[in-house]
Design an enzyme around this catalytic site. Structure first.
Site, PDB file in Angstrom:
ATOM      1  N   ASN A 293       3.308  -0.290  -9.284  1.00 44.49           N
ATOM      2  CA  ASN A 293       3.173  -1.176  -8.115  1.00 44.49           C
ATOM      3  C   ASN A 293       1.760  -1.756  -7.961  1.00 44.49           C
ATOM      4  O   ASN A 293       1.610  -2.915  -7.600  1.00 44.49           O
ATOM      5  CB  ASN A 293       3.642  -0.467  -6.838  1.00 44.49           C
ATOM      6  CG  ASN A 293       2.847   0.771  -6.515  1.00 44.49           C
ATOM      7  OD1 ASN A 293       2.433   1.506  -7.417  1.00 44.49           O
ATOM      8  ND2 ASN A 293       2.625   1.018  -5.248  1.00 44.49           N
TER       9      ASN A 293
ATOM     10  N   CYS B 143       3.121   2.490  -1.619  1.00 51.66           N
ATOM     11  CA  CYS B 143       3.503   3.822  -1.140  1.00 51.66           C
ATOM     12  C   CYS B 143       3.162   3.988   0.332  1.00 51.66           C
ATOM     13  O   CYS B 143       3.774   4.782   1.030  1.00 51.66           O
ATOM     14  CB  CYS B 143       2.802   4.883  -1.965  1.00 51.66           C
ATOM     15  SG  CYS B 143       1.010   4.739  -1.883  1.00 51.66           S
TER      16      CYS B 143
ATOM     17  N   GLU C 178      -0.047  12.106  -6.200  1.00 50.92           N
ATOM     18  CA  GLU C 178       0.079  11.143  -5.093  1.00 50.92           C
ATOM     19  C   GLU C 178       1.503  10.599  -5.182  1.00 50.92           C
ATOM     20  O   GLU C 178       1.840   9.880  -6.128  1.00 50.92           O
ATOM     21  CB  GLU C 178      -0.950  10.018  -5.248  1.00 50.92           C
ATOM     22  CG  GLU C 178      -2.381  10.541  -5.157  1.00 50.92           C
ATOM     23  CD  GLU C 178      -3.454   9.451  -5.175  1.00 50.92           C
ATOM     24  OE1 GLU C 178      -4.582   9.745  -4.768  1.00 50.92           O
ATOM     25  OE2 GLU C 178      -3.161   8.319  -5.585  1.00 50.92           O
TER      26      GLU C 178
ATOM     27  N   GLU D 248      -7.426  13.149  -3.379  1.00 55.48           N
ATOM     28  CA  GLU D 248      -8.357  12.471  -4.276  1.00 55.48           C
ATOM     29  C   GLU D 248      -9.299  11.659  -3.393  1.00 55.48           C
ATOM     30  O   GLU D 248      -9.225  11.698  -2.181  1.00 55.48           O
ATOM     31  CB  GLU D 248      -7.590  11.627  -5.297  1.00 55.48           C
ATOM     32  CG  GLU D 248      -6.755  12.517  -6.222  1.00 55.48           C
ATOM     33  CD  GLU D 248      -6.116  11.803  -7.404  1.00 55.48           C
ATOM     34  OE1 GLU D 248      -6.463  10.648  -7.670  1.00 55.48           O
ATOM     35  OE2 GLU D 248      -5.260  12.423  -8.052  1.00 55.48           O
TER      36      GLU D 248
END
Ligand code: NAD
Ligand code: 6OD
Length: 501
Positions: free
Chosen positions: A171, A304, A270, A482
């Site tokens: 994406n 996301c 993630e 992160e």
């Protein structure tokens, strides 16, 4: 969706790999031996290029090359020397900006405006940020008492973890790949990247850049291919890979965890989201509306962090639904160079999935305020993966369309009456990536944001990034944080040395 305005970025070059075969990059060599698959344009379904699929043997070669790099010149560089190389990578990305732009746009069909203002600049920024951070990092030091009264000194030393696999989605391909590659290299690891099979091109350009600026062979490798039973699985189950940093679907994360379990690899994940936006009646209406348009429809909803669930305080509800619908209807759908607001989805396969949710929403009793189908252009774009932006209301909180990540340009809006109810609705999900809270009441802003069961809560904005802050998800949205020093911590072994004085 970046705001429309004058384009400051250069015009893209032609797609750099037109009708070529994209290579793997192993131990400093570009290799095209092996099976191939097609890179298909989401704009019109054309085959753009073929891609060399790395089988288990190529993955093995990449791991060997990475191990050799750690023992060789790459492993002997100082932190300052690695940081200097990362800065040269950033500069070279900027020099080759038009090619990166063209490659990212060809693979994804995303709007030129977005690629030029977000995806490619962030790729360069990721390298600069981690070059700065790694040289600024200190270490711990503790003086300890000993029975003889002479004491001891403890100090910590950061070492690379070793060979790191980086597996990323389609994406925001360049942004998400460099988000992990930059800190992994900054910490001295040898990296093997597997880009998504849908978006292989910017990984090859990045390999060229690494080559050009003199990153030693084997420190950075690229293997193309699919996930299960292919390149991805071979990589994350390889016994000589010490850590896996992954971005993608939650179910894929679970599969990678199983593959990595046998050799107890370090994992940073993630994953997916089903994020809420909470709009209180005291919000700045125009700001909340514009922000929610961005958080629902940016990148054709394939983010996301997208707000797929929008909860609006009841006095504002009808007005907000009407305004969002009217703006969604006005969005221009089109190809990357048409000054459109919405490009295509990544593929026909993904469009089928999103259309399946549009159908399901109707079956589950949704009112469809706009969209719900596929636009007709009457030209080559009908061979692409375009879809209409869609606004839904009326679903039960138990509906699958309210509970499952759709990853398309769609949201469901529902009203709430009280702050506690809004908090409960937002948190009633198995995901926990982010939330957007819209209110002008300062105390409420802090109170509600803190109660969000997510990795990031934005107040009166969405996707406002500072690369130093912790970034991650809770529950099914990820493992670990992160960003900034958190990335450096994941990509480093922390060793203690204790000296008796
Ligand atoms: P995906 O999980 O299908 O694929 C991601 C990558 O994993 C690809 O490179 C794929 O080839 C690889 N892969 C798939 N199966 C594998 C396996 N068994 N072993 C090893 N590798 C495997 O995700 P996608 O469809 O490319 O991306 C969309 C998803 O990513 C959405 O769920 C989205 O929410 C999530 N995402 C999360 C974040 C975040 O920061 N939390 C960011 C972007 C995307
Ligand atoms: O901005 C970032 O660093 C990041 N990881 C964004 C993730 C976006 C998800 O699609």
């Amino acid at each position: 969706m970046p705001p429309k305005g004058p384009m400051s970025a250069p015009t893209p070059a032609p797609y750099p790999f037109a009708s070529q075969q994209l290579p793997n990059y192993l131990g400093g060599e570009f290799r095209t031996a092996g099976a191939t698959f097609e890179n298909v344009s989401p704009v019109d379904g054309r085959v753009l290029a073929t891609v060399t699929e790395a089988g288990a043997a190529e993955v093995g070669r990449a791991v060997e090359a990475a191990r050799a790099a750690l023992r060789g010149p790459w492993g002997r560089l100082s932190t300052a020397e690695r940081a200097a190389l990362l800065r040269r990578v950033a500069e070279r990305i900027e020099q080759r900006f038009p090619e990166f732009l063209a490659a990212e746009i060809a693979d994804t069909g995303k709007t030129q405006r977005q690629a030029a203002t977000l995806d490619i600049p962030r790729g360069a920024a990721n390298f600069r940020a981690y070059a700065d951070l790694v040289v600024a990092r200190g270490s711990e030091c503790y003086e300890a008492a000993t029975p003889d009264g002479r004491g001891a000194l403890n100090y910590s030393v950061h070492k690379p973890v070793g060979v790191v696999a980086i597996v990323v989605p389609w994406n925001l391909p360049f942004l998400l790949m460099t988000w992990k590659v930059a800190p992994a290299l900054a910490c001295g690891n040898a990296v093997i990247v597997k880009p998504s099979e849908e978006t292989p091109s910017t990984a090859v350009l990045l390999a060229q850049v690494m080559h050009e600026v003199g990153v030693p062979p084997g420190a950075f490798n690229v293997v193309h291919g699919f996930g299960p039973g292919s390149t991805g699985e071979a990589l994350v189950s390889h016994p000589d890979v010490q850590a896996v940093a992954f971005t993608g679907e939650t179910a894929t994360g679970a599969a990678i965890m199983r593959s990595a379990a046998a050799t107890v690899k370090a994992l940073s994940f993630e994953l997916g989201g089903k994020n809420a936006a909470l709009i209180f009646a005291d919000a700045d209406f125009e700001a909340a509306l514009a922000g929610t348009m961005r958080s629902v429809f940016s990148n054709c909803g394939q983010v996301c962090l997208a707000s797929e669930r929008v909860y609006v305080e009841r006095p504002l509800f009808a007005r907000f639904v009407e305004a969002l619908t009217s703006r969604a209807r006005a969005l221009k759908i089109g190809g990357p160079y048409e000054d459109a607001d919405l490009g295509p989805l990544i593929s026909r396969g993904h469009r089928d999935k999103v259309l399946g949710y549009y159908r399901l929403a109707r079956e589950e009793g949704a009112q469809v305020h706009c969209g719900g189908g596929v636009p007709a252009f009457g030209d080559a774009r009908d061979g692409g993966a375009f879809i209409e932006p869609t606004v839904l209301t009326g679903l039960a909180e138990s509906a699958r369309c309210v509970r499952e990540e759709i990853f398309g340009p769609v949201c469901h809006l529902a009203p709430f009456d009280a702050e506690e109810e809004a908090v409960r609705l937002a948190n009633d999900t198995r995901y926990g990536l982010c939330a957007a809270v819209w209110t002008q009441n300062l105390a409420r802003a802090h109170r509600v944001a803190r109660q969000m069961a997510v990795g990031t809560a934005w107040v009166n904005d969405w996707y406002l990034r500072d690369l130093r802050v912790p970034f991650g998800g809770v529950k099914l949205s990820g493992i670990g944080s992160e960003g900034g020093m958190h990335s450096l911590a994941f990509f480093s072994e922390n060793m203690n040395i204790c000296v008796k004085l």
